[in-house]
Design a protein around this motif. Structure first.
Motif, short mmCIF file in Angstrom:
data_model
loop_
_atom_site.label_atom_id
_atom_site.label_comp_id
_atom_site.label_asym_id
_atom_site.label_seq_id
_atom_site.Cartn_x
_atom_site.Cartn_y
_atom_site.Cartn_z
N ARG A 191 0.85 -1.19 0.00
CA ARG A 191 0.00 0.00 0.00
C ARG A 191 0.89 1.25 0.00
O ARG A 191 2.07 1.19 0.29
CB ARG A 191 -0.91 0.01 1.23
CG ARG A 191 -1.81 -1.20 1.35
CD ARG A 191 -2.43 -1.26 2.73
NE ARG A 191 -1.42 -1.38 3.77
CZ ARG A 191 -1.64 -1.16 5.06
NH1 ARG A 191 -2.84 -0.78 5.47
NH2 ARG A 191 -0.67 -1.30 5.94
N THR A 192 0.28 2.38 -0.29
CA THR A 192 1.01 3.64 -0.39
C THR A 192 1.22 4.25 1.00
O THR A 192 0.29 4.26 1.81
CB THR A 192 0.24 4.63 -1.27
OG1 THR A 192 0.06 4.04 -2.56
CG2 THR A 192 1.02 5.93 -1.42
N ALA A 193 2.40 4.76 1.25
CA ALA A 193 2.67 5.54 2.46
C ALA A 193 2.18 6.97 2.21
O ALA A 193 2.88 7.79 1.63
CB ALA A 193 4.15 5.52 2.81
N THR A 194 0.95 7.25 2.62
CA THR A 194 0.30 8.51 2.25
C THR A 194 0.70 9.68 3.11
O THR A 194 0.59 10.83 2.67
CB THR A 194 -1.22 8.32 2.30
OG1 THR A 194 -1.60 7.87 3.63
CG2 THR A 194 -1.68 7.30 1.28
N HIS A 195 1.12 9.45 4.35
CA HIS A 195 1.44 10.59 5.22
C HIS A 195 2.42 10.15 6.30
O HIS A 195 2.37 9.00 6.78
CB HIS A 195 0.16 11.13 5.87
CG HIS A 195 0.34 12.49 6.48
ND1 HIS A 195 0.34 13.66 5.76
CD2 HIS A 195 0.57 12.87 7.77
CE1 HIS A 195 0.53 14.68 6.55
NE2 HIS A 195 0.68 14.23 7.78
N LEU A 196 3.29 11.08 6.70
CA LEU A 196 4.29 10.85 7.75
C LEU A 196 4.12 11.90 8.84
O LEU A 196 3.77 13.05 8.56
CB LEU A 196 5.72 10.94 7.19
CG LEU A 196 6.04 10.13 5.92
CD1 LEU A 196 7.47 10.39 5.51
CD2 LEU A 196 5.80 8.65 6.15
N SER A 197 4.38 11.48 10.09
CA SER A 197 4.32 12.41 11.22
C SER A 197 5.37 12.00 12.24
O SER A 197 5.33 10.88 12.78
CB SER A 197 2.93 12.40 11.86
OG SER A 197 2.88 13.29 12.96
N TRP A 198 6.33 12.90 12.51
CA TRP A 198 7.39 12.64 13.49
C TRP A 198 6.88 12.89 14.89
O TRP A 198 6.06 13.78 15.12
CB TRP A 198 8.61 13.52 13.23
CG TRP A 198 9.35 13.19 11.99
CD1 TRP A 198 9.25 13.80 10.78
CD2 TRP A 198 10.32 12.14 11.83
NE1 TRP A 198 10.10 13.21 9.87
CE2 TRP A 198 10.78 12.20 10.49
CE3 TRP A 198 10.85 11.18 12.68
CZ2 TRP A 198 11.73 11.31 9.99
CZ3 TRP A 198 11.80 10.31 12.18
CH2 TRP A 198 12.24 10.37 10.87
N HIS A 199 7.38 12.13 15.84
CA HIS A 199 7.04 12.33 17.25
C HIS A 199 7.62 13.66 17.71
O HIS A 199 8.78 13.99 17.43
CB HIS A 199 7.61 11.18 18.09
CG HIS A 199 7.05 11.12 19.47
ND1 HIS A 199 7.47 11.94 20.48
CD2 HIS A 199 6.08 10.34 20.01
CE1 HIS A 199 6.81 11.67 21.59
NE2 HIS A 199 5.96 10.70 21.33
N PRO A 200 6.84 14.49 18.43
CA PRO A 200 7.35 15.82 18.83
C PRO A 200 8.54 15.78 19.76
O PRO A 200 9.31 16.73 19.80
CB PRO A 200 6.13 16.48 19.51
CG PRO A 200 4.95 15.72 19.01
CD PRO A 200 5.42 14.32 18.79
#
Length: 603
Positions: A191-200
């Motif tokens: 599947r596509t990796a649609t979004h990334l979010s780093w831990h603050p």
């Protein structure tokens, strides 16, 4: 000037007074030793220990003797003069000054202080402690770095197909180091990796949203799970986020790091508490959620840290509170005609919000428009402040500059453009060249005001720095043979994550020149944006003036019927002139067809 305060308290408020007396020691308990237990212990000699058998019975506090302090006021209008000296009387002040100067203590103090001051003055004249001796040399060394490439290491894990590799790539004196790992979607169907979010917090964890964006994908056994990866343990996911619908976007809460917000493919909004596992805490009802996939979901800077908002291709922006997800707290229809009709709404495919402007947000649409919205407006039509048009296709990313809030970046079709909110009716103030592959995502550098990143459909990551190169990227890296659809740097600007269509996450470490803030870089970038905004405004005014002049000339000129044959001959002549000029530029001979055409025209 006397400052005095008296505090009194009755003796009865202190409790019963203590009476101390001397008593002889007495034995309360006597336990004789048991010889049979000696085998279970190892004797130690000598052993010293002390016991306090008496219970703690202290109910009062005892303070040590306090120092008696007195307050005295001094008139500081003109020096600290004693009471018997009037500062307005010149004779008294000069007499008192002479008495002090004749004092031996005063003379010794001045001589001692003079010696110390002379030493400090000589030292300061010898070495300037505030001068930077090697700042220019360090900058020159970074610019003169030769191009190079070096592979560090590579390995893979068969269970989830994790590979770690690294290399240095340098272009134009700027380098990038590929470090760490490439994580792939552990599910059997890619599947596509649609979004990334780093831990603050330090950014060691990365939340990745996996979703198949193919319309009516009929592949079986497609997993709906998304994952949180740990950079220090990339062999398997740190946490699996389970849901009944794929997640298109994920965002960590900057105020409460354990809360994770997600926008689903079926239009629902969910949130997780990572301390309680991978099951969602709550989800919005389907009938009150979005009707299309949620491509943007962001947290709002509220006092409670529980408010968020989302945007979808159904043309709606909804505000939520995770304490009550039963219904949205506010709704906005993206109808640029200001009629608040959902049938006329533009589909939102990207969303951006900046803390520097808490009431404004940007929405990128499928139709190529960028809508600047203001939440504080009184009516829904007034919330759509203005619309920027410049892209042919969908706007896959919008991002406001962290250093210049009135400047924002948009990525769509084949270009990335920089806009200024001050130029409402004009086009973008700066733009990249037109690439052959599509540009699918982009964002600003969080630490350098002139640097931003873009990813392309041919698997290339571009790093742009407008202070050095405006026509070409400062660094281009071929990351994958698959299209890159998601991009997100860490808060320090040193680590960058890219997600591919096949679910691979590439982690990069860029060189120090691309994340180190140089001297006067903020002011230079602001000056450049202001200059380009003024230039675009001047060009727009000139274009309007030419249009008005053309309209006036068209009105003043009488309408005369045109001969179709003459129009055809003129167009044919211009066409062949263009072909002839191009052949001459290439050094080719003029074709026989064009020669015959010239003979006909001469005849």
């Amino acid at each position: 000037m006397e400052i005095k305060f008296e505090y009194t308290r009755k003796r009865s408020d202190f409790g019963r007074p203590c009476n101390f007396s001397d008593l002889p020691a007495e034995v309360t308990v006597d336990i004789p030793p048991d010889p049979s237990l000696a085998e279970d212990f190892i004797p130690q000699d000598p052993v010293d220990f002390a016991l306090q058998h008496a219970p703690v019975m202290a109910l009062h506090e005892v303070n040590t003797e306090r120092v008696q302090a007195t307050s005295r006021g001094v008139n500081h209008v003109e020096g600290g003069w004693p009471k018997h000296v009037d500062p307005k009387n010149a004779e008294l002040t000069s007499r008192y000054r002479e008495e002090v100067e004749r004092d031996e203590v005063y003379t010794r103090t001045i001589q001692h202080l003079g010696t110390l001051m002379e030493h400090c003055i000589r030292q300061n004249n010898a070495i300037d402690i505030y001068e930077e001796y090697f700042a220019d040399d360090e900058e020159e060394e970074g610019i003169e770095e030769p191009p190079s490439a070096k592979t560090i290491t590579a390995f893979s894990a068969s269970e989830v197909n994790v590979s770690i590799r690294g290399c240095w790539v340098v272009l134009g004196g700027r380098s990038s180091k590929r470090i760490g790992f490439s994580e792939r979607d552990p599910s059997p169907v890619r599947r596509t990796a649609t979004h990334l979010s780093w831990h603050p917090d330090a950014g060691k964890e990365l939340a990745v949203a996996y979703c198949s964006l193919e319309f009516q994908d009929k592949r079986r056994d497609i997993s709906f799970d998304s994952f949180i990866w740990d950079m220090e343990a990339p062999y398997k996911p740190l946490l699996t986020l389970m849901l009944s619908s794929p997640v298109v976007t994920l965002e960590y809460n900057p105020k409460d790091w354990h809360h994770l917000l997600g926008g689903c493919y079926n239009g629902q909004i969910v949130y997780w508490d990572t301390r309680k596992g991978g099951l969602p805490m709550e989800a919005t009802p389907v009938e009150l959620s979005h009707r299309d996939p949620v491509y943007g979901a962001l947290w709002l800077p509220s006092r409670t840290g529980t408010e968020c908002f989302s945007a979808s291709t159904d043309g709606q922006v909804l505000w939520w509170d995770i304490r009550k997800l039963s219904q949205p707290s506010e709704r906005l229809v993206l109808d640029i005609t200001r009629e608040d009709q959902l049938k006329n709404a533009l589909g939102a495919i990207s969303l951006d919000f900046s803390l520097s402007m808490p009431t404004k947000f940007l929405v990128g649409t499928e139709q190529g428009s960028i809508i600047n919205c203001n939440r504080d407006a009184k009516t829904p039509p007034e919330k759509i402040a203005n619309v920027f048009n410049g892209h042919i296709g969908a706007v896959y990313a919008v991002a406001r500059s962290p250093f210049n809030p009135k400047v924002f970046l948009s990525v769509g079709d084949w270009t990335a453009r920089i806009w200024s909110e001050e130029n409402l009716d004009s086009s973008s103030i700066m733009e990249t060249k037109c690439h052959v592959p599509y540009l699918l995502d982009g964002c600003w550098s969080p630490v350098k005001p002139a640097v931003f990143f873009t990813v392309r459909s041919d698997g290339t990551l571009d790093v742009w720095d407008f202070l050095f190169h405006q026509k070409e990227p400062s660094l281009s890296l071929k990351m994958s043979n698959d299209p890159l659809l998601s991009l997100r740097p860490q808060d320090n600007g040193r680590i960058v994550g890219c997600g591919t269509k096949q679910g691979t996450i590439n982690i990069l470490e860029i060189s120090s020149g691309l994340y180190t803030l140089r001297k006067n870089e903020k002011s230079l970038t602001s000056t450049m944006f202001e200059r380009e905004a003024r230039r675009e405004k001047v060009l727009q005014d000139k274009q309007r003036e030419l249009q008005v002049r053309a309209q006036l000339l068209a009105k003043a000129k009488k309408e005369e019927p045109e001969d179709p044959q003459e129009v055809f001959k003129q167009a044919r002549k211009e066409f062949f002139n263009v072909i002839k000029a191009e052949q001459q530029r290439r050094g080719e001979t003029v074709s026989l067809f064009s020669e015959s055409q010239e003979e006909e025209e001469a005849a």
